[in-house]
Design a protein around this motif. Structure first.
Motif, mmCIF file in Angstrom:
data_model
loop_
_atom_site.group_PDB
_atom_site.id
_atom_site.type_symbol
_atom_site.label_atom_id
_atom_site.label_comp_id
_atom_site.label_asym_id
_atom_site.label_seq_id
_atom_site.Cartn_x
_atom_site.Cartn_y
_atom_site.Cartn_z
ATOM 1 N N GLU A 121 42.798 45.347 39.880
ATOM 2 C CA GLU A 121 42.385 44.001 40.253
ATOM 3 C C GLU A 121 40.864 43.898 40.243
ATOM 4 O OE1 GLU A 121 42.963 42.958 44.375
ATOM 5 O OE2 GLU A 121 43.304 45.064 44.898
ATOM 6 N N LYS A 122 40.405 42.682 40.143
ATOM 7 C CA LYS A 122 38.964 42.455 40.112
ATOM 8 C C LYS A 122 38.407 42.531 41.525
ATOM 9 C CE LYS A 122 35.463 39.401 38.129
ATOM 10 N NZ LYS A 122 35.239 38.164 37.343
ATOM 11 N N SER A 149 34.719 42.580 43.692
ATOM 12 C CA SER A 149 33.276 42.381 43.633
ATOM 13 C C SER A 149 32.568 43.526 44.351
ATOM 14 C CB SER A 149 32.891 41.055 44.283
ATOM 15 O OG SER A 149 33.173 41.093 45.677
ATOM 16 N N GLU A 168 40.776 41.518 28.099
ATOM 17 C CA GLU A 168 40.500 41.167 29.493
ATOM 18 C C GLU A 168 40.956 42.261 30.456
ATOM 19 O OE1 GLU A 168 41.663 37.654 32.729
ATOM 20 O OE2 GLU A 168 42.195 37.438 30.611
ATOM 21 N N LEU A 222 38.536 44.909 32.692
ATOM 22 C CA LEU A 222 38.747 44.979 34.138
ATOM 23 C C LEU A 222 38.998 46.423 34.573
ATOM 24 C CD1 LEU A 222 39.114 43.362 36.787
ATOM 25 C CD2 LEU A 222 41.543 43.185 36.222
ATOM 26 N N PHE A 268 35.923 49.162 36.912
ATOM 27 C CA PHE A 268 36.094 49.594 38.295
ATOM 28 C C PHE A 268 35.147 50.723 38.704
ATOM 29 C CE2 PHE A 268 38.315 52.356 41.385
ATOM 30 C CZ PHE A 268 38.365 51.474 42.454
ATOM 31 N N GLN A 327 31.900 48.716 28.070
ATOM 32 C CA GLN A 327 32.148 48.774 29.509
ATOM 33 C C GLN A 327 32.502 50.191 29.942
ATOM 34 O OE1 GLN A 327 31.970 46.318 32.234
ATOM 35 N NE2 GLN A 327 31.913 48.426 32.999
#
Length: 608
Positions: free
Chosen positions: A213-214, A216, A275, A279, A283, A333
């Protein structure tokens, strides 16, 4: 011909000015025209039969499921129809036959769209990433089963593998047949929309189920380490599943279905997987930001190393699966995360070394045992050695310790060897040297010099023992181990000399000299007093390592017992004659003679 071109033909107004005079056909053209008519009518027969707008049966039934042979005929005739349309356009773009062919093509494409959607939807079990990704290895798996004696269980497993392989292969072949037919007929857009919609939902669901999950940076910093560690473990499993099945399987399926078009293959796979992959590989950057460079406990280093290993170990797969230009953001990434993890790990290692150097604990370990700093530091260092393969890469951008700071007697370093593995060995040797220097200073907390040496013996023995049973031995080499085993013996000998030497000197060096009964008695009393003092001190000492403990006990016994026994046996008659029963006064507090007392004393030199 392209569909767009065909649709434009339907818009041609048939006004008198647009009417063309009748064409005069040559015999060859007449034959081609007759052949085109036959192809169109042959296609019309099967296309109309599966027209979802005129047949209830066609509306509720899958052609590929109901009659596979007819489905293949359908594909073949639609392909032939498209070729005929290309020919008719070159002859007369306004012909009635071309218009009829176009109407049939539209019906056929609606049918194939329905079939494409149904196959993708109804066969999710056989098109899931795990089934697809293992498809190429199923044949070899069956071969491996054939190497073992057959039984009911192996036959069942083998039959299951065959079934999965056959069904997945047939389904993928059907999808490719439909995709190639639709693309060739100018309906690539409709085919791609269906594929992307269904497959992206599957990949997104897979990513969600892997607990990716994303998060922040702000949210991550508020999380406890226990919560973050749970997420790291989930992420490690997610990387494994994603690279072995999820993304790998989708890439294989995409490449197979859209084999005829590189552009479509890239477009589909990119939109479906980019996508989720970004993600996933983003992490570790969040974790690196979460872990403070200065205040984090050293144990967190291993979670960072685990994440680095997960990406580095799958780097070839990442480059292969996400090889398209449009998926370069995924590779970027993953690389950013590797760089971020490398920086955090290097910082953690510097902090670990600093913690050893600055350790100011005044703990005096009972009996000269192993210091907690030695235990914790060697646990950490030996675990770090398990990551030597990735540490070579991580530390390649960081200068190693100055080789001249390492004593030649401690670690033999070749100035000509600048290989990464040699530099890594120097780093580990340096860390252990920092620890040993700190332990050497902590030995001064003991007032008794003999216990100081026992403390050094025990701690160095622990260091060498951990090195021997870990990857440190391979990194540091046998020469390093031999040098430190020799150092252990030096410390041990110093301990034995300081602890039991005063007992030995109470007996005369020249035992052939004649002594009076009083002198002999005095010697025995000195021995007794000296032994009791040594016994009192050493009975509180500890030697946790059983082999070292036995070696020390036997070594002391070999020096002390023979000398005392010889002196006792040669002087016993003098003592008995001159002191009358004084021999009984030579018994120890335990009731055993001093001949055996050294061993009974030393037997207590174990962990309390």
């Amino acid at each position: 011909m392209p569909r767009k071109g065909m649709r434009s033909l339907c818009c041609v107004a048939k006004t008198p000015s647009n009417l063309q005079p009748p064409l005069t056909l040559t015999p060859r053209q007449s034959l081609e025209s007759a052949a085109a008519y036959g192809i169109i009518e042959s296609a019309a027969d099967i296309i109309e039969r599966w027209n979802t707008e005129t047949s209830t049966f066609a509306k509720v039934t899958s052609m590929f499921y109901e009659d596979k042979a007819e489905a293949m005929v359908f594909i073949e005739r639609v392909n032939n129809l498209q070729k005929t349309m290309d020919l008719l356009v070159s002859e007369d773009p306004n012909s009635e036959r071309l218009m009829r062919a176009q109407r049939l093509m539209e019906i056929a494409m609606k049918r194939l769209q329905k079939e494409f959607y149904q196959i993708l939807s109804m066969n999710r079990a056989y098109l899931d990433p795990e089934s697809v990704s293992t498809r190429s290895s199923l044949t070899s798996a069956r071969s491996s089963y054939s190497d073992f004696p057959e039984d009911d269980d192996s036959n069942t497993v083998g039959d299951s593998i065959v079934e999965v392989e056959e069904v997945a292969s047939k389904v993928m072949t059907d999808l490719r047949s439909i995709a190639e037919c639709m693309i060739a007929s100018g309906y690539a857009k409709e085919c791609v929309i269906i594929y992307k919609t269904i497959r992206k939902s599957i990949i997104d669901e897979g990513v969600y189920r892997l607990d990716v999950e994303k998060i922040s940076i702000a949210k991550a910093k508020k999380m406890s380490w226990e919560e973050m560690e749970i997420k790291i473990r989930s992420w490690l499993e997610a990387v494994k599943v994603s690279m072995e099945t999820l993304f790998k399987g989708e890439r294989i399926l995409c490449d197979h279905v859209f084999q005829s078009s590189d552009a479509i293959r890239e477009s589909c796979f990119t939109e479906i997987s980019r996508e989720g992959a970004v993600l996933l590989f983003g992490f570790p950057e969040i974790v690196s930001a979460k872990i403070s460079k200065k205040s984090s406990p050293p144990e967190k280093t291993f979670r960072l190393l685990d994440m680095y290993s997960a990406i580095a170990g799958n780097w070839r797969a990442i480059e292969s699966i996400f090889s398209f230009e449009s998926t370069s953001v995924v590779r970027s990434q993953a690389l950013k995360s590797l760089v971020s993890l490398s920086e955090s790990i290097r910082s953690q290692l510097r902090h670990f070394e600093s913690r050893i150097e600055k350790d100011s604990s005044k703990v005096v370990v009972h009996g000269g045992g192993v210091h907690p700093l030695t235990t914790s530091a060697m646990n950490h260092i030996s675990l770090l050695a398990d990551y030597s393969n990735v540490l070579v890469d991580i530390l390649s951008g960081s200068p190693p310790p100055d080789r001249t700071l390492l004593p030649e007697s401690y670690f033999n370093v070749s100035d000509s060897d600048d290989s990464p593995s040699s530099e890594l060995a120097i780093r580990f040797a340096w860390l252990i040297l920092v620890l040993l220097c700190k332990i050497d200073r902590k030995a001064n907390h003991y007032k008794d010099c003999s216990v100081q040496y026992l403390f050094l013996t025990n701690n160095l023995q622990h260091v060498v023992s951990r090195a021997r049973c870990s990857n440190l031995k391979q990194l540091l080499g046998d020469d390093w181990v031999r040098r430190h085993v020799a150092k252990i013996k030096q410390f041990s000998d110093s301990y034995k000399r300081l602890a039991w030497g005063p007992v030995l000197v109470t007996l005369p060096e020249n035992r052939a000299v004649e002594l009076s009964a009083e002198e002999v008695k005095e010697r025995f009393e000195k021995f007794s007093d000296s032994f009791e003092r040594a016994y009192g001190k050493q009975s509180t000492c500890v030697v946790p390592d059983s082999e070292l403990r036995e070696e020390i006990k036997l070594s002391i016994a070999r020096k002390l017992v023979p000398i005392y026994r010889e002196y006792y046996n040669t002087r016993r008659s003098v003592v008995v004659a001159g002191a009358g029963g004084g021999v009984r006064n030579l018994k120890g507090t335990s009731g055993s003679s001093y001949v055996s007392s050294p061993l009974s004393c030393l037997s207590r030199q174990s962990t309390p």
